[in-house]
Motif scaffolding. Structure first.
Motif, PDB file in Angstrom:
ATOM      1  N   ALA A  53      -0.441  22.796 -21.303  1.00 29.51           N
ATOM      2  CA  ALA A  53      -0.477  22.424 -22.719  1.00 29.51           C
ATOM      3  C   ALA A  53      -0.481  23.604 -23.699  1.00 29.51           C
ATOM      4  O   ALA A  53       0.305  23.604 -24.648  1.00 29.51           O
ATOM      5  N   PRO A  54      -1.299  24.635 -23.518  1.00 31.04           N
ATOM      6  CA  PRO A  54      -1.289  25.717 -24.503  1.00 31.04           C
ATOM      7  C   PRO A  54       0.031  26.493 -24.564  1.00 31.04           C
ATOM      8  O   PRO A  54       0.320  27.159 -25.554  1.00 31.04           O
ATOM      9  N   CYS A 112       7.122  18.676 -20.343  1.00 27.90           N
ATOM     10  CA  CYS A 112       6.337  19.188 -21.471  1.00 27.90           C
ATOM     11  C   CYS A 112       5.842  18.039 -22.349  1.00 27.90           C
ATOM     12  O   CYS A 112       4.702  18.053 -22.817  1.00 27.90           O
ATOM     13  N   MET A 116       1.821  17.178 -23.282  1.00 26.43           N
ATOM     14  CA  MET A 116       1.547  17.579 -24.665  1.00 26.43           C
ATOM     15  C   MET A 116       0.180  17.083 -25.105  1.00 26.43           C
ATOM     16  O   MET A 116      -0.217  15.960 -24.814  1.00 26.43           O
ATOM     17  N   ALA A 120      -1.322  21.226 -29.025  1.00 22.81           N
ATOM     18  CA  ALA A 120      -0.002  21.776 -28.701  1.00 22.81           C
ATOM     19  C   ALA A 120       1.054  21.219 -29.651  1.00 22.81           C
ATOM     20  O   ALA A 120       1.946  21.947 -30.097  1.00 22.81           O
TER      21      ALA A 120
END
Length: 176
Positions: A53-54, A112, A116, A120
């Motif tokens: 996430a980051p 992704c 998320m 983010a």
């Protein structure tokens, strides 16, 4: 693989490896390095889970831009010279979009979306806006539209963060 190591080690490795692949690997002139970088990104994304996430804001912007930059130049050439080869420009566009939609980069972007977080998504919006404004190439434009659409229909807490600016972003994608 985060299941094989502790959380701190996994996060440290992601913090070292992802920037290297995104900043150095994907942009390399050597095709072998680009291919290996994309393959590693796909593997990492599949196994990293929530720890990803980051890194999603940077990953997503680089991957969206790369949809066009990593497209075989032959596709663009054929698009520009479709009449010479008696091929419909529209049919070529559809084939190019289909190829980019089924690429490892698109698969990674889909992952992704799954990982998320609200934080983010907040960090992603300025980067996504920049890609929409500055991104060139059919695969990048279509990839942006698809990515924005996927994020906008994501349940809380991510969806609302993206839904608000999504109409402006999609207008930007269509305007170019």
């Amino acid at each position: 693989d985060p299941s094989q190591s502790d959380a701190a080690s996994s996060e440290k490795v992601l913090g070292l490896v992802l920037p290297l692949l995104l900043e150095e690997g994907i942009g390399q002139a050597a095709a072998e390095v680009r291919v290996a970088s994309v393959q590693q990104l796909v593997k990492i994304t599949k196994h990293a889970g929530a720890k990803l996430a980051p890194h999603i804001p940077e990953m997503a912007s680089v991957l969206l831009e790369s949809l066009s930059s990593l497209e075989p130049q032959m596709n663009t050439y054929l698009q520009l010279n479709a009449d010479k080869y008696h091929v419909s420009g529209e049919a070529l566009e559809r084939a190019r979009v289909s190829a980019s939609r089924n690429s490892p980069l698109a698969e990674t972007l889909d992952l992704c979306v799954r990982h998320m977080t609200e934080e983010a998504a907040d960090a992603l919006m300025p980067r996504l806006t920049a890609v929409v404004r500055q991104g060139v190439g059919l695969p990048t434009r279509c990839g942006c539209a698809r990515f924005i659409g996927q994020l906008a229909v994501t349940p809380r807490p991510v969806g609302p963060v993206v839904r608000k600016p999504s109409s402006k972003l999609l207008t930007g994608v269509g305007a170019a």
